[in-house]
Design a protein around this motif. Structure first.
Motif, PDB file in Angstrom:
ATOM      1  N   VAL A  37      12.637  19.418   7.540  1.00 57.08           N
ATOM      2  CA  VAL A  37      13.463  20.621   7.687  1.00 57.08           C
ATOM      3  C   VAL A  37      14.341  20.866   6.471  1.00 57.08           C
ATOM      4  CG1 VAL A  37      13.500  20.512  10.190  1.00 57.08           C
ATOM      5  CG2 VAL A  37      15.316  19.403   8.892  1.00 57.08           C
ATOM      6  N   HIS A  38      14.547  19.845   5.636  1.00 55.20           N
ATOM      7  CA  HIS A  38      15.370  20.027   4.439  1.00 55.20           C
ATOM      8  C   HIS A  38      14.540  20.418   3.218  1.00 55.20           C
ATOM      9  CE1 HIS A  38      18.948  18.796   6.500  1.00 55.20           C
ATOM     10  NE2 HIS A  38      18.416  17.636   6.842  1.00 55.20           N
ATOM     11  N   ASN A  39      13.237  20.613   3.422  1.00 57.54           N
ATOM     12  CA  ASN A  39      12.404  21.109   2.333  1.00 57.54           C
ATOM     13  C   ASN A  39      12.809  22.553   2.046  1.00 57.54           C
ATOM     14  OD1 ASN A  39      10.293  22.180   0.736  1.00 57.54           O
ATOM     15  ND2 ASN A  39       8.873  20.656   1.543  1.00 57.54           N
ATOM     16  N   SER A  40      13.350  22.795   0.869  1.00 54.19           N
ATOM     17  CA  SER A  40      13.926  24.113   0.562  1.00 54.19           C
ATOM     18  C   SER A  40      12.906  25.234   0.626  1.00 54.19           C
ATOM     19  CB  SER A  40      14.573  24.096  -0.837  1.00 54.19           C
ATOM     20  OG  SER A  40      13.596  23.804  -1.828  1.00 54.19           O
ATOM     21  N   SER A  41      11.635  24.922   0.405  1.00 47.54           N
ATOM     22  CA  SER A  41      10.616  25.973   0.425  1.00 47.54           C
ATOM     23  C   SER A  41      10.129  26.291   1.832  1.00 47.54           C
ATOM     24  CB  SER A  41       9.435  25.568  -0.452  1.00 47.54           C
ATOM     25  OG  SER A  41       8.884  24.350  -0.017  1.00 47.54           O
ATOM     26  N   LEU A  42      10.636  25.573   2.830  1.00 49.38           N
ATOM     27  CA  LEU A  42      10.202  25.808   4.201  1.00 49.38           C
ATOM     28  C   LEU A  42      10.867  27.033   4.810  1.00 49.38           C
ATOM     29  CD1 LEU A  42       8.614  24.808   6.692  1.00 49.38           C
ATOM     30  CD2 LEU A  42      10.582  23.369   7.245  1.00 49.38           C
ATOM     31  N   HIS A  43      12.085  27.365   4.330  1.00 45.49           N
ATOM     32  CA  HIS A  43      12.859  28.453   4.932  1.00 45.49           C
ATOM     33  C   HIS A  43      12.917  29.661   4.000  1.00 45.49           C
ATOM     34  CE1 HIS A  43      14.333  25.574   7.939  1.00 45.49           C
ATOM     35  NE2 HIS A  43      14.521  24.737   6.936  1.00 45.49           N
ATOM     36  N   LEU A  44      12.854  30.832   4.596  1.00 45.51           N
ATOM     37  CA  LEU A  44      13.042  32.066   3.835  1.00 45.51           C
ATOM     38  C   LEU A  44      14.539  32.321   3.713  1.00 45.51           C
ATOM     39  CD1 LEU A  44      12.071  34.654   2.487  1.00 45.51           C
ATOM     40  CD2 LEU A  44      12.035  35.723   4.740  1.00 45.51           C
ATOM     41  N   THR A  45      15.052  32.381   2.498  1.00 43.19           N
ATOM     42  CA  THR A  45      16.466  32.635   2.271  1.00 43.19           C
ATOM     43  C   THR A  45      16.641  33.896   1.441  1.00 43.19           C
ATOM     44  OG1 THR A  45      16.578  31.346   0.222  1.00 43.19           O
ATOM     45  CG2 THR A  45      16.934  30.155   2.301  1.00 43.19           C
ATOM     46  N   PHE A  46      17.855  34.424   1.448  1.00 46.39           N
ATOM     47  CA  PHE A  46      18.149  35.611   0.645  1.00 46.39           C
ATOM     48  C   PHE A  46      17.874  35.364  -0.839  1.00 46.39           C
ATOM     49  CE2 PHE A  46      21.327  38.384   3.262  1.00 46.39           C
ATOM     50  CZ  PHE A  46      20.263  38.805   4.049  1.00 46.39           C
ATOM     51  N   ALA A  47      18.069  34.132  -1.291  1.00 47.77           N
ATOM     52  CA  ALA A  47      17.876  33.828  -2.707  1.00 47.77           C
ATOM     53  C   ALA A  47      16.435  34.076  -3.150  1.00 47.77           C
ATOM     54  CB  ALA A  47      18.265  32.381  -2.993  1.00 47.77           C
ATOM     55  N   LYS A  48      15.492  34.070  -2.208  1.00 47.74           N
ATOM     56  CA  LYS A  48      14.077  34.255  -2.538  1.00 47.74           C
ATOM     57  C   LYS A  48      13.654  35.719  -2.507  1.00 47.74           C
ATOM     58  CE  LYS A  48      12.961  29.705  -0.680  1.00 47.74           C
ATOM     59  NZ  LYS A  48      12.281  28.946   0.397  1.00 47.74           N
ATOM     60  N   PHE A  49      14.532  36.597  -2.059  1.00 47.00           N
ATOM     61  CA  PHE A  49      14.145  37.993  -1.912  1.00 47.00           C
ATOM     62  C   PHE A  49      13.767  38.632  -3.244  1.00 47.00           C
ATOM     63  CE2 PHE A  49      15.507  39.861   2.371  1.00 47.00           C
ATOM     64  CZ  PHE A  49      15.150  38.705   3.033  1.00 47.00           C
ATOM     65  N   TRP A  50      14.547  38.342  -4.298  1.00 44.32           N
ATOM     66  CA  TRP A  50      14.281  39.003  -5.569  1.00 44.32           C
ATOM     67  C   TRP A  50      12.875  38.672  -6.073  1.00 44.32           C
ATOM     68  CZ3 TRP A  50      16.112  42.873  -8.281  1.00 44.32           C
ATOM     69  CH2 TRP A  50      15.692  43.030  -9.606  1.00 44.32           C
ATOM     70  N   HIS A  51      12.462  37.439  -5.879  1.00 42.49           N
ATOM     71  CA  HIS A  51      11.141  37.022  -6.337  1.00 42.49           C
ATOM     72  C   HIS A  51      10.038  37.801  -5.619  1.00 42.49           C
ATOM     73  CE1 HIS A  51       7.901  34.413  -7.743  1.00 42.49           C
ATOM     74  NE2 HIS A  51       7.517  34.247  -6.489  1.00 42.49           N
ATOM     75  N   HIS A  52      10.268  38.144  -4.360  1.00 42.06           N
ATOM     76  CA  HIS A  52       9.223  38.785  -3.563  1.00 42.06           C
ATOM     77  C   HIS A  52       9.327  40.313  -3.535  1.00 42.06           C
ATOM     78  CE1 HIS A  52       7.980  34.849  -2.194  1.00 42.06           C
ATOM     79  NE2 HIS A  52       9.211  34.586  -1.815  1.00 42.06           N
ATOM     80  N   TYR A  53      10.534  40.838  -3.578  1.00 46.05           N
ATOM     81  CA  TYR A  53      10.707  42.279  -3.362  1.00 46.05           C
ATOM     82  C   TYR A  53      11.354  43.016  -4.521  1.00 46.05           C
ATOM     83  CZ  TYR A  53      10.140  40.160   1.204  1.00 46.05           C
ATOM     84  OH  TYR A  53       9.700  39.391   2.242  1.00 46.05           O
ATOM     85  N   GLY A  54      11.724  42.288  -5.569  1.00 44.27           N
ATOM     86  CA  GLY A  54      12.261  42.927  -6.756  1.00 44.27           C
ATOM     87  C   GLY A  54      13.453  43.828  -6.472  1.00 44.27           C
ATOM     88  N   SER A  55      13.387  45.069  -6.934  1.00 42.26           N
ATOM     89  CA  SER A  55      14.517  45.990  -6.825  1.00 42.26           C
ATOM     90  C   SER A  55      14.845  46.379  -5.385  1.00 42.26           C
ATOM     91  CB  SER A  55      14.238  47.264  -7.631  1.00 42.26           C
ATOM     92  OG  SER A  55      13.057  47.903  -7.163  1.00 42.26           O
ATOM     93  N   LEU A  56      13.929  46.106  -4.460  1.00 43.54           N
ATOM     94  CA  LEU A  56      14.198  46.410  -3.049  1.00 43.54           C
ATOM     95  C   LEU A  56      15.006  45.303  -2.361  1.00 43.54           C
ATOM     96  CD1 LEU A  56      10.749  47.817  -1.836  1.00 43.54           C
ATOM     97  CD2 LEU A  56      12.820  49.102  -2.329  1.00 43.54           C
ATOM     98  N   SER A  57      15.238  44.195  -3.047  1.00 44.50           N
ATOM     99  CA  SER A  57      15.855  43.031  -2.424  1.00 44.50           C
ATOM    100  C   SER A  57      17.195  43.345  -1.789  1.00 44.50           C
ATOM    101  CB  SER A  57      16.031  41.912  -3.457  1.00 44.50           C
ATOM    102  OG  SER A  57      14.791  41.511  -3.966  1.00 44.50           O
TER     103      SER A  57
END
Length: 418
Positions: free
Chosen positions: A210-230
Motif C-alpha cells: 500500500v505504500h508503493n507510490s505508483s499504486l495510488h492516483l494522486t493530484f501530483a500525477k494529473f499534470w503528467h496525464h492531463y496536461g493543461s486540463l489538470s
C-alpha cells in the motif's frame, strides 16, 4: 475544388473545437475512470500504466444527489419575460429550494443515526478556517496562497478515488497504512493473487504494497496525464468529492516517527538521515558503520536529541524538504487551500473511522481495519523531551505550532516549561 477543400477544413476544425469544449466543461467528473487495476506481482508499478477512459457507468447515487443541488448556468435574454414564464421559473426555484431542504434533512437524519459528536467535527473545521483567516495570529508559509499556486510536487499526498468520489490526504504516522488499504479496496486498484479479483477486505491488503507510490492516483500525477486540463479537473473534484484527512498531536507524531525509523534497523533511513545526524552531531570516532544493521550491532544509532537538532538545523531545510514522516501536516495537506469535509483524529480513531465510512456511504462495503494501534502516547512526551534543552523544545514548538493551532491540539506546557 478550392471551396470544397475549405469547407472540409472548416468542418474538421469546428469538430475539434467542439470536442475541446466538451472536455473542458465536462461536469460529470465521476464519468471518468482514471485508474486501472494493478497486479501486485509487480511491486514496481509504472505510472505510465494510468489511462484516461470513459466508463459506461454514471455518477454514484451519492454523487447524483449532490449534483442535483448544483445551480445550472443561466442564459439571460433582453426580451420581456411573460407572466406565465415567470410563474414557471418561480415554481422551479421553489422546487429547487425544497429539494435542497429535503437533502439537508436527509443529511441531518444520516448524522443523527450515528453515535458521533457532530458539534466537535464542526468545531474542528471552524478552527481551521479561523487559523487560516489569520484570527489566531499564527503565521506560516503558504497560509494565504491560492490552491493554484501550490506546486504539483506538493500535491502528492492527495489520493483520489473516482469510483466513490473521495479524496484522502494521507499523513504518515496517523493510521495512513490502514486508510490506504481502505482506498485500495474502494478503488479496486490491486488484484489479490489468491482470488484473481480486486481485494475486498482492507486487512487482507499487504501493508508493504500500500505504500508503493505508483499504486495510488494522486493530484501530483494529473499534470503528467492531463496536461493543461489538470488544474481544471482538480478544481472539479475538490468541489464535488468528499475530502478527508486524519491528524495527530504533532509532538507525539514526531516521537512515533523517530521510534519507527531510527529505533530499529532501517537501511533507507539510516543512509539518508541517520548517518547524517551521527556525522554532524554524534562525535563518532572514526568512520560510521555502512549499514543500519552494523550500526545497531555497534550501538551507534541516532539519539532523539540528535533527531531534534537535525530538524532545527537550517541546513536541513536548505538541503531538502522535510521527509513526509515528520513534515508538518499543513505542508502535506494544505488545509488553508482545501476545505476538508471531515477531519479525523488518531486519538478518536475508532468512532471517527466508523462515522466517516457511513458519511462516505461505503460502510456496507468494508470495515476499517482493526490492526494494532500505534502505542506512542501523549503521556510519553515529558519523558522523551526530558533530555532536550528547553530552548530547543521551544524552537521545535514554533516549527510545529501551525499544526497545533490548526487542528486544536493544546500547547504542551509540560514540555515547554521547566
Amino acid at each position: 475544388m478550392g471551396i470544397w477543400h475549405s469547407l472540409r477544413v472548416a468542418f474538421v476544425l469546428g469538430s475539434l473545437f467542439m470536442i475541446l469544449l466538451i472536455i473542458i466543461y465536462w461536469d460529470d467528473v465521476g464519468g471518468f475512470s482514471l485508474f486501472p487495476l494493478q497486479d501486485p506481482k509487480h511491486e514496481s508499478i509504472h505510472s505510465d500504466s494510468f489511462t484516461l477512459t470513459t466508463t459506461a457507468t454514471s455518477l454514484s447515487p451519492r454523487a447524483q444527489t449532490r449534483s442535483s443541488s448544483i445551480t445550472p448556468t443561466t442564459t439571460y435574454s433582453s426580451k420581456p419575460i411573460p407572466e406565465k414564464t415567470r410563474g414557471a421559473a418561480q415554481k422551479g426555484k421553489e422546487e429547487n429550494k425544497q429539494e435542497l431542504r429535503n437533502e439537508e434533512t436527509r443529511d441531518n437524519e444520516k448524522w443523527s443515526r450515528v453515535p458521533f459528536n457532530k458539534r466537535e467535527q464542526e468545531a474542528r473545521k471552524q478552527r481551521i478556517m479561523d487559523v487560516c483567516s489569520g484570527k489566531d495570529a499564527v503565521e506560516f508559509p503558504g497560509r494565504t496562497r491560492a490552491f493554484e499556486q501550490i506546486p504539483n510536487s506538493e500535491l502528492d499526498h492527495l489520493i483520489v478515488d473516482d469510483t466513490h468520489q473521495i479524496i484522502y490526504c494521507y499523513v504518515p504516522k496517523v493510521a495512513c497504512t490502514n486508510w490506504k488499504r481502505v482506498m485500495v479496496v474502494l478503488s479496486q486498484s490491486l488484484i489479490s493473487p489468491t482470488s484473481g479479483k480486486p481485494y475486498t477486505d482492507p486487512e487482507a491488503v499487504p501493508s508493504d504494497l500500500v505504500h508503493n507510490s505508483s499504486l495510488h492516483l494522486t493530484f501530483a500525477k494529473f499534470w503528467h496525464h492531463y496536461g493543461s486540463l489538470s488544474r481544471h479537473l482538480m478544481a472539479l473534484k475538490l468541489q464535488h468529492y468528499t475530502k478527508f484527512l486524519f491528524v495527530r498531536d504533532p509532538f507525539v507524531r514526531l516521537i512515533s516517527a523517530f521510534r519507527n525509523k531510527f529505533g530499529r534497523p532501517n537501511e533507507d533511513f539510516y543512509r539518508q538521515f541517520g548517518s547524517v545526524m551521527l556525522h554532524r552531531y554524534g562525535n563518532v570516532p572514526g568512520s560510521l558503520p555502512e549499514t543500519a544493521a552494523e550500526a545497531f550491532t555497534a550501538g551507534i544509532t541516532p539519539t532523539f536529541q540528535q533527531f531534534i537538532t537535525y530538524l532545527l538545523d537550517p541546513e536541513t531545510e536548505r538541503e531538502h524538504i522535510f521527509n513526509e514522516h515528520w513534515r508538518q501536516v499543513y505542508r502535506l495537506c494544505h488545509p488553508c487551500q482545501i476545505k476538508y469535509d471531515f477531519i479525523g483524529r488518531l486519538e478518536t480513531l475508532e468512532p471517527d473511522a466508523e462515522h466517516l465510512l457511513k458519511l462516505l456511504e461505503v460502510d456496507n462495503l468494508l470495515h476499517f481495519p482493526s490492526g494494532a494501534r500505534n502505542r506512542t502516547a501523549t503521556s510519553w512526551e515529558r519523558d522523551w523531551f526530558a533530555q532536550i534543552p528547553i530552548t530547543m523544545r521551544r524552537e521545535l514548538y514554533k516549527l510545529y505550532e501551525p499544526d497545533f493551532e490548526l487542528f486544536g491540539y493544546p500547547k504542551p506546557d509540560s514540555v515547554l516549561h521547566e
